[in-house]
Write an enzyme that holds these catalytic residues in place. Structure first.
Site, mmCIF file in Angstrom:
data_model
loop_
_atom_site.group_PDB
_atom_site.id
_atom_site.type_symbol
_atom_site.label_atom_id
_atom_site.label_comp_id
_atom_site.label_asym_id
_atom_site.label_seq_id
_atom_site.Cartn_x
_atom_site.Cartn_y
_atom_site.Cartn_z
ATOM 1 N N LYS A 98 0.786 -1.110 -0.137
ATOM 2 C CA LYS A 98 -0.250 0.018 -0.093
ATOM 3 C C LYS A 98 0.947 1.218 -0.289
ATOM 4 O O LYS A 98 1.714 1.555 0.979
ATOM 5 C CB LYS A 98 -0.936 -0.237 1.128
ATOM 6 C CG LYS A 98 -1.773 1.251 1.335
ATOM 7 C CD LYS A 98 -2.668 1.461 2.575
ATOM 8 C CE LYS A 98 -3.068 2.581 2.842
ATOM 9 N NZ LYS A 98 -4.129 2.716 4.126
ATOM 10 N N GLY A 159 -9.093 8.548 9.599
ATOM 11 C CA GLY A 159 -9.610 8.603 11.048
ATOM 12 C C GLY A 159 -10.639 9.774 11.316
ATOM 13 O O GLY A 159 -10.792 9.910 12.433
ATOM 14 N N ALA A 185 -10.152 4.763 3.815
ATOM 15 C CA ALA A 185 -10.107 5.947 4.734
ATOM 16 C C ALA A 185 -11.365 6.764 5.094
ATOM 17 O O ALA A 185 -12.208 6.951 3.913
ATOM 18 C CB ALA A 185 -9.014 6.909 4.355
ATOM 19 N N GLY A 186 -11.903 7.038 6.024
ATOM 20 C CA GLY A 186 -12.824 7.924 6.374
ATOM 21 C C GLY A 186 -14.326 7.021 6.869
ATOM 22 O O GLY A 186 -14.996 8.069 7.298
ATOM 23 N N ASN A 207 -10.193 0.889 9.267
ATOM 24 C CA ASN A 207 -9.412 0.737 10.421
ATOM 25 C C ASN A 207 -10.072 1.311 11.696
ATOM 26 O O ASN A 207 -10.543 0.758 12.478
ATOM 27 C CB ASN A 207 -7.857 0.897 10.249
ATOM 28 C CG ASN A 207 -6.998 0.758 11.145
ATOM 29 O OD1 ASN A 207 -7.125 0.763 12.470
ATOM 30 N ND2 ASN A 207 -5.834 0.831 10.850
ATOM 31 N N SER A 208 -9.921 2.743 11.615
ATOM 32 C CA SER A 208 -10.402 3.709 12.849
ATOM 33 C C SER A 208 -11.423 3.275 13.254
ATOM 34 O O SER A 208 -11.798 2.968 14.570
ATOM 35 C CB SER A 208 -10.216 5.022 12.611
ATOM 36 O OG SER A 208 -8.803 5.311 12.055
#
EC number: 2.8.1.10
Lengths: 259, 70
Positions: A98, A159, A185-186, A207-208
């Protein structure tokens, strides 16, 4: 079987999980297992002799069916990312990388120029390059032409939990792309992941939203179900929107009405 | 007593006997059990080469692992 094909690899899960920000390695490993993911991201970090046992390689690769996708996080130039990728490949044995180059910690927006340069070099070296990019259709196409196996445009800032702020651009990227498009992301909640899949994304990377949830393993499972439902809906063909009402019940031959 | 040399390991000074290999270094800092990547002066040193790769005074060594990341 509606599988995800990236390079020469085939995955039945369309949920990619990040491994950062979890309260502990054991919670992270539980979430990975609960998610059913087959591809997880990891980051390179200096070995700290004060904290031995931090290494995630062995516990993650002990989970059946898991492939590692190291990231180049921490790199702020193409040269640094290329070096990080080469080191990561030595360690992971995985061809996936990545490419993640974000020089500004305030917004973590990917640097499109350095990302393109690094991706081009790494694709020529045989890596399966998956660049994290701004939701820019022109850049996405250039990366595809440079030999990337996927593009990973952001839904919103890393995040931030702001969801699919780039939805209209993502739709263009999906329409134009011949390689898998993965929203990275997001995303904050499973419904956003489902929406991304309904739009035609090939996978999502989360992830987050899982790591900081009250119960990460259960949230991981919720994301997995949402991703599967969204994909199924996309494959089934979602109805077109209409500007006017279209009746679902007969409006004639009812009680006193004349047919 | 053998001569000692000072090198940089993950950005910090580290002293070890002259003629030590990358394998010796890993053993002395307790990371030989971990899955690590080793880089000396920006050059990747693969596991097979660690025993024969001798460190010199002033070498910059990076020892890296996989940690959590998105």
């Amino acid at each position: 079987m509606d599988s995800l094909h990236i390079g020469s690899y085939t995955f039945s899960s369309r949920l990619i999980l990040g491994t950062g920000k979890f309260s502990s390695s054991s919670v992270m490993l539980e979430a990975v297992k609960a998610s059913g993911t087959q591809l997880v991201t990891v980051a390179l970090r200096r070995f700290n002799r004060e904290q031995p046992g931090d290494d995630l390689f062995t516990p993650l690769t002990s989970i059946p069916g898991i492939t590692l996708m190291p990231n180049t996080s921490g790199a702020s130039t193409a040269a640094e990312a290329v070096q990080a990728a080469r080191i990561a490949r030595e360690l992971s044995g995985s061809p996936f990388i990545k490419v993640e180059i974000h020089p500004n910690p305030q917004h973590l927006m990917p640097d499109p120029i350095e990302t393109y340069e690094a991706s081009k070099i790494l694709a020529k070296e045989g890596f399966l390059v998956m660049p994290y990019i701004p939701a820019d259709p022109v850049l996405a196409k250039r990366l595809e032409e440079a030999g990337c196996v996927s593009v990973m445009p952001l839904g919103s800032a890393i995040g931030s939990g702001q969801g699919l702020a780039t939805a209209e651009m993502l739709k263009i990227i999906i329409r134009e792309s011949t390689i898998p498009v993965i929203v990275d992301a997001g995303l904050r909640s499973p419904s956003e992941a489902a929406l991304a899949m309904e739009m035609g994304c090939d996978a999502v990377l989360v992830n987050s939203a899982v790591a900081v949830a009250g119960n990460p393993p259960v949230m991981a499972e919720a994301f997995a179900e949402a991703v599967a439902a969204g994909r199924k809906a996309f494959a089934a063909g979602i109805m077109e929107k209409s500007g006017i009402a279209v009746a679902t019940s007969p409006l004639t031959s009812f009680l006193g009405t004349e047919a | 007593m053998s001569q000692m040399i000072t090198i940089q390991v993950n950005g910090e000074s580290f002293t070890l006997p002259a003629g030590s290999s990358v394998s010796n270094l890993l053993a002395s800092i307790g990371s030989e059990q971990e899955s690590v990547a080793t880089v000396v002066n920006d050059q990747i040193v693969r596991p097979d080469n660690r025993a024969s790769f001798r460190l010199k005074k002033g070498d910059r060594v990076e020892i890296l692992i996989f940690a959590g990341g998105g």
